[in-house]
Design an enzyme around this catalytic site. Structure first.
Site, short mmCIF file in Angstrom:
data_model
loop_
_atom_site.label_atom_id
_atom_site.label_comp_id
_atom_site.label_asym_id
_atom_site.label_seq_id
_atom_site.Cartn_x
_atom_site.Cartn_y
_atom_site.Cartn_z
N CYS A 10 0.97 -1.26 -0.13
CA CYS A 10 0.09 -0.03 0.00
C CYS A 10 0.88 1.29 0.21
O CYS A 10 1.46 1.66 0.90
CB CYS A 10 -0.95 0.07 1.29
SG CYS A 10 -1.74 1.66 1.33
N CYS A 28 -0.49 4.20 2.07
CA CYS A 28 -0.27 3.96 3.74
C CYS A 28 1.15 4.06 3.87
O CYS A 28 1.59 4.50 5.09
CB CYS A 28 -0.82 2.61 4.07
SG CYS A 28 -2.15 1.91 3.14
N ASP A 29 2.03 3.56 3.24
CA ASP A 29 3.32 3.59 3.75
C ASP A 29 4.40 4.35 3.09
O ASP A 29 5.74 4.65 3.40
CB ASP A 29 3.86 2.00 3.41
CG ASP A 29 3.03 1.12 4.53
OD1 ASP A 29 2.68 1.51 5.53
OD2 ASP A 29 2.93 -0.14 4.20
#
Ligand code: NAP
Length: 314
Positions: A136, A139-140
């Site tokens: 992701c 997200c990261d």
């Protein structure tokens, strides 16, 4: 265990499930969305959606998902977030759905569980997931500021997310097993024009190396068979998806990969069960097609309920 009853249960709160929820709410049916994570599914973790009609400047996946959820709630559909469905029993007229907390009974069921990210299945991947290996980018990505990042895959997701990751990384290297990308031309052109993106074609990852954190990738060139150790600090894997249908095994017709087979009314092989969105066997997996299918599934489910209740549909 707590038991609740609804006209329609929707499993999955991505664009397909959320659209079905909007339509069922407007039909004044007593409906519930069961979502194991957050509303929006894979769309919610997409940085920018550029091909959803009506948003010429694009819209963030998170915002579009949130707007759909608010719209569904406005029309009265209920939500259970962080409720993962463990099993279903589709045999009788009442469909039984079990989560870890409760049993839900519903006259009709809409399955909109989408897909999950496929793994590379190479040594080091499992051990280093969350320690440099991610699925992701939204997200990261921010954790990899000024780092060297590898993106594995050559489809829309890989190339789109590689473009996005150049906001953070000092270099993003797309590693693809074929000699050309599969992604849409506009996404490819953007990547080829991005000075921060490098490419390794006809190359596979055979190992992700690192103890506490990712340090390097072991690569093999498929033309020359040469091996290379490529030092990277982040690895984002986008090598396709598989349908989230393991909880349905043996109860409904699916293709060999586990995608649900429906007719054009989104009816699955069991009466009163419908499927829509990426979990369905079909040609095009996009937010806009998921929404269209969600609407169709909801209206077909509404007709089914009205028939059950003996009301004539006009
Ligand atoms: P995808 O289209 O299935 O692409 C997967 C990529 O991973 C392919 O390039 C494939 O290589 C590669 N691959 C598969 N298994 C591999 C393995 N074991 N090792 C290395 N590489 C492997 O998946 P996706 O990109 O996630 O897209 C899924 C769907 O969502 C598509 O329908 C796509 O159009 C849609 N989507 C659309 C957008 C957009 O419109 N902006 C954005 C994201 C996703 P090969 O090319 O050799 O098969």
């Amino acid at each position: 265990m707590k038991e609740e009853s609804y006209d329609v249960a929707i499993i999955g709160g991505g664009p397909a499930g959320l659209t079905a929820a909007i339509y069922l709410g407007r039909a004044k049916l007593n409906s519930i969305v069961l979502e194991k994570a957050v509303p929006g599914g894979n769309a919610a973790i997409t940085d920018m959606i550029e091909n959803y009609p009506g948003f010429p400047d694009g819209i963030s996946g998170r915002e579009l998902s949130e707007r759909m959820r608010v719209q569904a709630e406005k029309f009265g559909t209920k939500f259970k977030i962080l409720h993962e469905v463990i099993s279903v029993d589709l045999k009788g007229d009442i469909k039984k759905i079990k989560t870890s907390n409760e049993e839900i009974n519903a006259s009709a069921l809409i399955i909109a569980t989408g897909t999950e990210w496929a793994k590379l299945n190479v040594p080091g991947e499992e051990k280093l997931t969350g320690k440099g290996v991610s699925y992701c980018a939204t997200c990261d990505g921010p954790f990899f500021k000024d780092r060297t990042i590898a993106v594995i895959g050559g489809g829309d997701s890989a190339v789109d997310e590689a473009n996005y990751l150049t906001r953070f990384g000092k270099k993003v290297i797309i590693i693809h097993r074929r000699d050309r990308l599969r992604a849409a031309k506009i996404i490819q052109d953007r990547a080829f024009a991005n000075p921060k993106i490098d490419f390794r074609f006809s190359t596979i990852v055979t190992e992700i190396i690192g103890d506490e954190f990712v340090k390097a990738l072991r690569l093999r060139n498929l033309n020359t068979e040469e091996e290379e150790i490529l030092e990277v600090e982040g690895v984002f894997v986008f090598v396709g998806n598989y349908p989230s249908t393991s909880f349905l095994k043996g109860q409904i017709e699916m293709d060999e990969a586990g995608y649900i087979i429906t007719n054009e009314r989104m009816e699955a092989s069991v009466k009163g069960v419908f499927a829509c969105g990426d979990v369905r066997k079909k040609m095009l997996k996009q937010v806009v097609t998921a929404c269209g299918e969600g609407a169709t599934a909801a209206v077909a489910a509404q007709h089914y309920i009205e028939e059950l209740k003996g009301e004539e549909y006009k």
